[in-house]
Design a protein around this motif. Structure first.
Motif, PDB file in Angstrom:
ATOM      1  N   ASP A 146       0.837  -1.209   0.000  1.00 37.08           N
ATOM      2  CA  ASP A 146       0.000   0.000   0.000  1.00 37.08           C
ATOM      3  C   ASP A 146       0.871   1.258   0.000  1.00 37.08           C
ATOM      4  O   ASP A 146       0.574   2.247   0.672  1.00 37.08           O
ATOM      5  CB  ASP A 146      -0.963   0.027   1.193  1.00 37.08           C
ATOM      6  N   VAL A 147       1.942   1.221  -0.771  1.00 38.06           N
ATOM      7  CA  VAL A 147       2.850   2.358  -0.850  1.00 38.06           C
ATOM      8  C   VAL A 147       2.828   2.925  -2.266  1.00 38.06           C
ATOM      9  O   VAL A 147       2.912   2.176  -3.250  1.00 38.06           O
ATOM     10  CB  VAL A 147       4.286   1.963  -0.450  1.00 38.06           C
ATOM     11  N   VAL A 148       2.702   4.244  -2.347  1.00 34.85           N
ATOM     12  CA  VAL A 148       2.732   4.991  -3.601  1.00 34.85           C
ATOM     13  C   VAL A 148       4.110   5.609  -3.767  1.00 34.85           C
ATOM     14  O   VAL A 148       4.659   6.189  -2.822  1.00 34.85           O
ATOM     15  CB  VAL A 148       1.657   6.097  -3.593  1.00 34.85           C
ATOM     16  N   PHE A 149       4.658   5.508  -4.976  1.00 32.71           N
ATOM     17  CA  PHE A 149       5.914   6.165  -5.326  1.00 32.71           C
ATOM     18  C   PHE A 149       5.601   7.213  -6.397  1.00 32.71           C
ATOM     19  O   PHE A 149       4.952   6.908  -7.400  1.00 32.71           O
ATOM     20  CB  PHE A 149       6.933   5.151  -5.834  1.00 32.71           C
ATOM     21  N   VAL A 150       6.045   8.447  -6.165  1.00 33.58           N
ATOM     22  CA  VAL A 150       5.691   9.532  -7.076  1.00 33.58           C
ATOM     23  C   VAL A 150       6.847  10.519  -7.176  1.00 33.58           C
ATOM     24  O   VAL A 150       7.497  10.841  -6.170  1.00 33.58           O
ATOM     25  CB  VAL A 150       4.393  10.238  -6.611  1.00 33.58           C
ATOM     26  N   ASN A 151       7.130  10.972  -8.388  1.00 29.65           N
ATOM     27  CA  ASN A 151       8.147  12.004  -8.596  1.00 29.65           C
ATOM     28  C   ASN A 151       7.470  13.353  -8.792  1.00 29.65           C
ATOM     29  O   ASN A 151       6.386  13.442  -9.369  1.00 29.65           O
ATOM     30  CB  ASN A 151       9.031  11.674  -9.796  1.00 29.65           C
ATOM     31  N   THR A 152       8.121  14.396  -8.305  1.00 34.03           N
ATOM     32  CA  THR A 152       7.575  15.746  -8.394  1.00 34.03           C
ATOM     33  C   THR A 152       8.657  16.719  -8.851  1.00 34.03           C
ATOM     34  O   THR A 152       9.855  16.476  -8.685  1.00 34.03           O
ATOM     35  CB  THR A 152       7.023  16.227  -7.033  1.00 34.03           C
ATOM     36  N   SER A 153       8.215  17.833  -9.417  1.00 35.79           N
ATOM     37  CA  SER A 153       9.095  18.930  -9.817  1.00 35.79           C
ATOM     38  C   SER A 153       8.762  20.156  -8.980  1.00 35.79           C
ATOM     39  O   SER A 153       7.649  20.291  -8.465  1.00 35.79           O
ATOM     40  CB  SER A 153       8.901  19.266 -11.298  1.00 35.79           C
ATOM     41  N   SER A 154       9.724  21.062  -8.869  1.00 31.89           N
ATOM     42  CA  SER A 154       9.507  22.298  -8.122  1.00 31.89           C
ATOM     43  C   SER A 154      10.132  23.462  -8.876  1.00 31.89           C
ATOM     44  O   SER A 154      11.348  23.521  -9.050  1.00 31.89           O
ATOM     45  CB  SER A 154      10.109  22.193  -6.718  1.00 31.89           C
ATOM     46  N   ALA A 155       9.283  24.360  -9.347  1.00 29.12           N
ATOM     47  CA  ALA A 155       9.728  25.578 -10.025  1.00 29.12           C
ATOM     48  C   ALA A 155       8.601  26.598  -9.913  1.00 29.12           C
ATOM     49  O   ALA A 155       7.489  26.273  -9.465  1.00 29.12           O
ATOM     50  CB  ALA A 155      10.083  25.296 -11.484  1.00 29.12           C
ATOM     51  N   ILE A 156       8.877  27.829 -10.322  1.00 30.58           N
ATOM     52  CA  ILE A 156       7.913  28.926 -10.203  1.00 30.58           C
ATOM     53  C   ILE A 156       7.560  29.448 -11.593  1.00 30.58           C
ATOM     54  O   ILE A 156       8.446  29.715 -12.413  1.00 30.58           O
ATOM     55  CB  ILE A 156       8.487  30.105  -9.379  1.00 30.58           C
ATOM     56  N   HIS A 157       6.278  29.597 -11.839  1.00 31.55           N
ATOM     57  CA  HIS A 157       5.822  30.377 -12.983  1.00 31.55           C
ATOM     58  C   HIS A 157       5.316  31.732 -12.488  1.00 31.55           C
ATOM     59  O   HIS A 157       4.703  31.822 -11.415  1.00 31.55           O
ATOM     60  CB  HIS A 157       4.669  29.676 -13.707  1.00 31.55           C
ATOM     61  N   LYS A 158       5.573  32.768 -13.267  1.00 28.09           N
ATOM     62  CA  LYS A 158       4.863  34.038 -13.078  1.00 28.09           C
ATOM     63  C   LYS A 158       3.924  34.201 -14.263  1.00 28.09           C
ATOM     64  O   LYS A 158       4.353  34.155 -15.415  1.00 28.09           O
ATOM     65  CB  LYS A 158       5.817  35.225 -12.992  1.00 28.09           C
ATOM     66  N   VAL A 159       2.633  34.348 -13.954  1.00 32.03           N
ATOM     67  CA  VAL A 159       1.611  34.536 -14.986  1.00 32.03           C
ATOM     68  C   VAL A 159       1.078  35.957 -14.886  1.00 32.03           C
ATOM     69  O   VAL A 159       0.667  36.402 -13.805  1.00 32.03           O
ATOM     70  CB  VAL A 159       0.482  33.509 -14.832  1.00 32.03           C
ATOM     71  N   THR A 160       1.101  36.658 -16.008  1.00 30.12           N
ATOM     72  CA  THR A 160       0.643  38.046 -16.058  1.00 30.12           C
ATOM     73  C   THR A 160      -0.520  38.163 -17.022  1.00 30.12           C
ATOM     74  O   THR A 160      -0.423  37.723 -18.180  1.00 30.12           O
ATOM     75  CB  THR A 160       1.780  38.973 -16.524  1.00 30.12           C
TER      76      THR A 160
END
Length: 637
Positions: free
Chosen positions: A454-468
């Motif tokens: 019952d274990v989930v393995f997941v990859n994630t990204s981390s970055a910032i968008h600026k939306v105007t």
């Protein structure tokens, strides 16, 4: 650094599963996600924690696209996950060339080229994530097209190919092909495509679509279409916005990510995207029907069984980006057939497969308000009480990253100059921080689920968008001033938009690392067991990996998990396939690839030997090294 180890009892389960699988039928990989429910789990255990360090290249196969397409590969993403069915490996190139390979050697058995136009510009690059195999129960084994391979193309055609020969099935549509988006009107050639494999259930083949973002207020319909798997005759269609109400003027809400099926229940599960335009929703009051939702349909008729919305009135491009994963989950002692859905926000929703109700409770929490003129935001958004979000969502100017004071200050100034109130801060004319950025958190790679743990393995990204948001009167000037940025018109709306990554003058993300992570989550309690950085900057800036040790990188593609106690993943922006110990998150092995591995791997056992296979061709949005190879690793014979 790891946060916590999987308990010893879980480690014992891994070992027991490995011993059991050694005496069971040879595991294959018959569906895009390993099985019809997309668990990305294999019972193969020949390759395990004790011997994975001995993995070597076993064979490779070139699609020929590197020589054939040349410069067009700059607009391509090689995201395919091969499947093993009927004794052959099947895969497609970004330009929809389909192949069958010998599983032992990688030798080509047949190839088929639908000859799509390589000059068009598609919204999500040239891309084909996979093919779908189906056995027609009404045909005698060995008869023509008794086994079929379905391929949906960038130019929106659906092919049925004879799995034995690669020839189009004559009785399907017109000489083996149908229009996969019948009656759909496009804003321009190439404004819609199909990138993910179709699914087949009870003789019905079902396709989604990928639609260009932010071009028009009332965009192309995102309806899902179903066809008879034998004849190609239309069976039904389902538009996620159909019940949104008469005052809603929008389009899209399409299904661009892979779908999953539950044959026993006769259900197909759709991950729907945001309606048009992404960042301004005044013309679509309310919660947008079944956009941004996990939707369960009765596959025979297309009738709605249930839907669960993960983002209300989306103005952040927070599509449901990944295949819904079907698994049996035991949460706090209660065992339930479940749908596990990861999101761009780094959240994981765990839903009852029969009803769509949360298994792990979900609460509605207040979120920032004060949208652009005319906007009607939802006052709350849904948050599961567990697990904790897997991606950060708050950043202050003081948190800005840079390898020099000058770099940090430049990033701090960018953050300080934008509206920034945390997750779900509404887009604005002054510019708004979107963190996580619209690439995730999690993305189309989805999750891997170990059913014994019952274990989930997941990859994630981390970055910032600026939306105007750009007022209509200023749009032409703003577009001319920023030819290298994404500046889109959202025609018909009072605002266009500009979307940009916040990066330092040297090109590094302005948010602190890690920029990519791999996590393990125990669904018994919804606890994060461990997190480790994923990837290095070796191939982005040679030599920098020592200075930026533990940084990880943003990533495309997903993990798989095996009974050998291993998690395999490429995805990162360096040219490696990696193996991690499922119990601890410790990296045990990495294999060098000839190009970027922005794809989800697969594994199978053939003639007593286990192979791990990944596409190594690079990715337009990652700007990783381009190529056209499928690479297989195995233990030395």
């Amino acid at each position: 650094m790891t946060q916590r180890l999987i308990p010893l009892a879980a480690a014992a389960l891994i070992a027991a599963a490995a011993m059991t699988s050694a005496h069971s039928e040879a595991p294959g990989w018959a569906h895009y996600g390993g099985d019809a429910g997309g668990t990305r789990y294999s019972g193969a255990a020949q390759i395990n924690v004790g011997n994975v360090s001995r993995l070597k290249p076993a064979w490779s196969f070139s699609t020929g696209e590197l020589a054939l397409r040349g410069a067009a590969l700059k607009r391509a993403a090689f995201e395919v996950t091969p499947i093993l069915a009927g004794g052959r490996l099947y895969l497609c190139s970004p330009f929809n060339a389909a192949f069958a390979l010998d599983p032992a050697t990688g030798r080509k058995v047949w190839g088929f080229d639908p000859k799509i136009d390589p000059s068009l510009h598609y919204p999500n690059s040239y891309n084909c994530r996979g093919l779908t195999w189906w056995r027609d129960p009404a045909r005698a084994p060995g008869a023509p097209c008794a086994e079929r391979v379905f391929m949906a193309t960038n130019d929106r055609r659906l092919f049925a190919l004879d799995a034995a020969t690669g020839r189009p099935c004559a009785g399907f549509g017109q000489a083996g092909v149908v229009d996969a988006m019948p009656g759909v009107s496009l804003s321009r050639p190439g404004s819609a495509q199909i990138t993910s494999p179709p699914v087949v259930i009870a003789g019905v083949v079902i396709t989604g679509s990928s639609i260009d973002d932010n071009q028009r207020e009332v965009e192309t319909s995102g309806a899902v279409h179903a066809f008879d798997a034998v004849t190609g005759a239309p069976r039904w269609s389902f538009d996620p916005l159909a019940g949104a109400g008469p005052k809603v003027h929008a389009g899209a809400a399409n299904v661009w990510a892979p779908m999953s099926i539950d044959e026993a229940r006769g259900l197909v599960f759709l991950p729907t995207s945001s309606p048009s335009p992404d960042f301004y929703g005044a013309a679509r009051p309310g919660n947008d029907g079944h956009a941004n939702s996990v939707v369960a349909l009765h596959a025979a008729t297309g009738q709605l069984a249930w839907a669960f919305q993960t983002t209300h009135h989306d103005v952040w491009d927070y599509d449901v980006p990944a295949q819904p994963t079907l698994a049996t989950v035991t949460y706090q002692g209660r065992t339930v057939p479940a749908v596990i859905q990861t999101t761009k926000q780094g959240l994981i929703f765990t839903l009852d497969r029969e009803t769509g109700q949360p298994i792990i409770p979900v609460v509605e929490r207040p979120v920032p308000q004060g949208g652009a003129i005319g906007e009607q935001l939802s006052p709350t958004q849904p948050f599961p009480i567990a697990p904790a979000p897997l991606a950060p969502s708050r950043i202050k100017a003081a948190d800005a990253f840079g390898i020099t004071p000058w770099e940090r200050q430049a990033c701090a100034d960018q953050i300080k100059g934008a509206r920034n109130e945390g997750l779900y801060t509404p887009p604005s004319p002054e510019g708004t921080i979107l963190y996580p950025f619209t690439g995730g958190g999690s993305n189309w790679g989805g999750i891997a689920f170990d059913p014994g743990l019952d274990v989930v393995f997941v990859n994630t990204s981390s970055a910032i968008h600026k939306v105007t948001l750009i007022p209509r009167a200023d749009f032409a000037a703003e577009r001319a001033a920023h030819p290298d940025l994404e500046v889109s018109p959202a025609a018909g709306a009072p605002f266009g938009m500009k979307r940009e990554l916040l990066r330092s003058p040297l090109g590094l993300p302005c948010n602190p690392p890690p920029w990519g992570e791999l996590s393990a989550v125990d669904l018994h309690e919804g606890k994060v067991l461990w997190k480790v950085p994923l990837g290095t900057t070796r191939d982005l800036a040679p030599g920098s990996q020592l200075l930026l040790r533990g940084s990880g990188t943003p990533n495309f593609g997903g993990p798989i998990v095996t009974a050998g106690g291993l998690v395999f993943i490429g995805a990162a922006m360096d040219d490696y396939l990696r193996a991690f110990e499922a119990r601890t998150g410790r990296e045990l092995w990495k294999g060098r690839l000839p190009a970027g591995g922005q794809a989800t791997p697969m594994t199978y056992v053939w003639q007593g030997r286990q192979y791990v296979v990944i596409a190594a061709g690079g990715h337009a949005k990652s700007e990783t090294k381009r190529g056209d190879q499928i690479v297989a690793f195995a233990l030395p014979q």
